[in-house]
Design a protein around this motif. Structure first.
Motif, PDB file in Angstrom:
ATOM      1  N   LEU A 175       0.830  -1.203   0.000  1.00  0.00           N
ATOM      2  CA  LEU A 175       0.000   0.000   0.000  1.00  0.00           C
ATOM      3  C   LEU A 175       0.866   1.256   0.000  1.00  0.00           C
ATOM      4  O   LEU A 175       0.516   2.253  -0.649  1.00  0.00           O
ATOM      5  N   ARG A 176       1.987   1.213   0.689  1.00  0.00           N
ATOM      6  CA  ARG A 176       2.870   2.385   0.698  1.00  0.00           C
ATOM      7  C   ARG A 176       3.461   2.628  -0.690  1.00  0.00           C
ATOM      8  O   ARG A 176       3.700   3.787  -1.078  1.00  0.00           O
ATOM      9  N   GLN A 177       3.682   1.584  -1.440  1.00  0.00           N
ATOM     10  CA  GLN A 177       4.154   1.749  -2.813  1.00  0.00           C
ATOM     11  C   GLN A 177       3.173   2.583  -3.621  1.00  0.00           C
ATOM     12  O   GLN A 177       3.573   3.397  -4.462  1.00  0.00           O
ATOM     13  N   GLN A 178       1.886   2.394  -3.371  1.00  0.00           N
ATOM     14  CA  GLN A 178       0.879   3.165  -4.090  1.00  0.00           C
ATOM     15  C   GLN A 178       0.873   4.622  -3.640  1.00  0.00           C
ATOM     16  O   GLN A 178       0.623   5.526  -4.440  1.00  0.00           O
ATOM     17  N   VAL A 179       1.139   4.862  -2.365  1.00  0.00           N
ATOM     18  CA  VAL A 179       1.253   6.234  -1.868  1.00  0.00           C
ATOM     19  C   VAL A 179       2.418   6.938  -2.550  1.00  0.00           C
ATOM     20  O   VAL A 179       2.301   8.080  -3.011  1.00  0.00           O
ATOM     21  N   ASP A 180       3.542   6.248  -2.628  1.00  0.00           N
ATOM     22  CA  ASP A 180       4.715   6.830  -3.277  1.00  0.00           C
ATOM     23  C   ASP A 180       4.447   7.105  -4.755  1.00  0.00           C
ATOM     24  O   ASP A 180       4.868   8.134  -5.301  1.00  0.00           O
ATOM     25  N   SER A 181       3.744   6.193  -5.408  1.00  0.00           N
ATOM     26  CA  SER A 181       3.409   6.383  -6.832  1.00  0.00           C
ATOM     27  C   SER A 181       2.486   7.584  -7.013  1.00  0.00           C
ATOM     28  O   SER A 181       2.628   8.353  -7.978  1.00  0.00           O
ATOM     29  N   PHE A 182       1.547   7.757  -6.104  1.00  0.00           N
ATOM     30  CA  PHE A 182       0.638   8.914  -6.161  1.00  0.00           C
ATOM     31  C   PHE A 182       1.427  10.215  -6.084  1.00  0.00           C
ATOM     32  O   PHE A 182       1.175  11.162  -6.844  1.00  0.00           O
TER      33      PHE A 182
END
Length: 312
Positions: free
Chosen positions: A210-217
């Motif tokens: 989920l943090r990977q998606q935050v970073d991508s955002f």
């Protein structure tokens, strides 16, 4: 046929080091000395005539041969443990289904499935209890690979650790940005990404899918993380922190849908993801086939179809 030179202590030492990625921590867990566990691993490598671990800056990691052994030794030891437990529990029929749960399914999918499972037990359809372990995907998937869990449920298609495990898709679940209903951005339409960094964020910890998606955002919107962060997988902690402050919470929709419906939280007018990630069931195909596990998977499928998909 199993090599007669391979003893139970060799496999126990191997599995503990593989799980903890450290000879010292494995020795502590098994209540033996570090030289003792090193000797057991060295003997096993000599028997197999191949190295099983290699040292890294973070501890030790499995070689390809080690991964191959882990894929088979973990479920085999779990089957042996179940056999021993079954003898001890035979007088009262006690059995357990061990489930790893990611935060994406803690609020709705899994509790409803367990309630339905227990109802079936009360009706005499089975006598299996449920044990739920929570945590990050890497931790839960490593336990699944060791045979310590029967399945892992949640959003994990982006997890590198899936590897040779089997993943069955159930539905898509997006991350959303929410705030308390009276937040300064709650009524702003549309919200610009640059406005978000003026407030603290509650986000998943580093090294999680989920943090990977935050970073991508952040990369997509050319922003950086704000200076004040709460990093946690705890839904209650994130909820209370968001409800009683101006923090923004990046959360799975399932985790906040009831609070959104009750008007306690407000989804900001800035989509975080178009579709969301794939939530599903991850199993270890090298483990012995289990009718109980298959039955609970079917319960999860039914709950996903009846309760989750219509709300997404």
């Amino acid at each position: 046929m199993l090599n007669a030179r391979i003893k139970l202590r060799h496999l126990m030492a191997f599995l503990e080091v593989a799980k903890r990625r450290s000879f010292a921590r494995a020795a502590e867990a098994l209540a033996i000395t570090q030289p003792g566990i090193s000797k057991a691993i060295r003997e096993l490598e000599e028997i197999l005539q191949t190295p099983l671990f290699e040292r890294t800056s973070q501890g030790v990691s499995l070689t390809q041969a080690g991964l191959t052994l882990l894929r088979h030794a973990g479920p085999a030891m779990r089957a042996l443990d179940e056999g021993v437990s079954a003898i001890g529990d035979a007088h009262h029929g006690g059995r357990w289904l061990r489930i790893g749960a990611l935060s994406t399914v803690e609020s709705r999918l899994l509790p409803v499935a367990i309630q339905r499972w227990h109802s079936a037990s009360a009706a005499g359809q089975h006598d299996t209890s449920v044990s739920v372990v929570t945590g990050a995907s890497a931790y839960l998937l490593s336990r699944l690979r060791l045979g310590e869990l029967d399945m892992v449920v949640g959003r994990m298609t982006e997890a590198r650790e899936i590897g040779d495990l089997y993943f069955e898709h159930l539905y898509y679940e997006p991350l959303v940005i929410v705030a308390r209903s009276g937040h300064p951005l709650a009524q702003v339409t549309p919200v610009a990404a640059s406005q978000l960094i003026a407030y603290p964020w509650a986000v998943p910890p580093p090294q999680t899918t989920l943090r990977q998606q935050v970073d991508s955002f952040c990369v997509r919107h050319a922003i950086t993380l704000p200076p004040l962060l709460l990093e946690t997988l705890s839904l209650p902690v994130s909820y209370r922190y968001t409800l009683e402050s101006d923090a923004l919470w990046i959360a799975p929709r399932e985790a906040v849908i009831e609070e959104l419906e009750r008007g306690l939280l407000k989804e900001l007018a800035l989509p975080f993801e178009a579709q969301g990630g794939s939530v599903g069931i991850c199993t270890n195909v090298s483990m012995t086939k289990s009718l109980t596990r298959d039955a609970f998977c079917e319960t999860l499928r039914q709950v996903a179809a009846e309760r989750i998909i219509p709300r997404s």
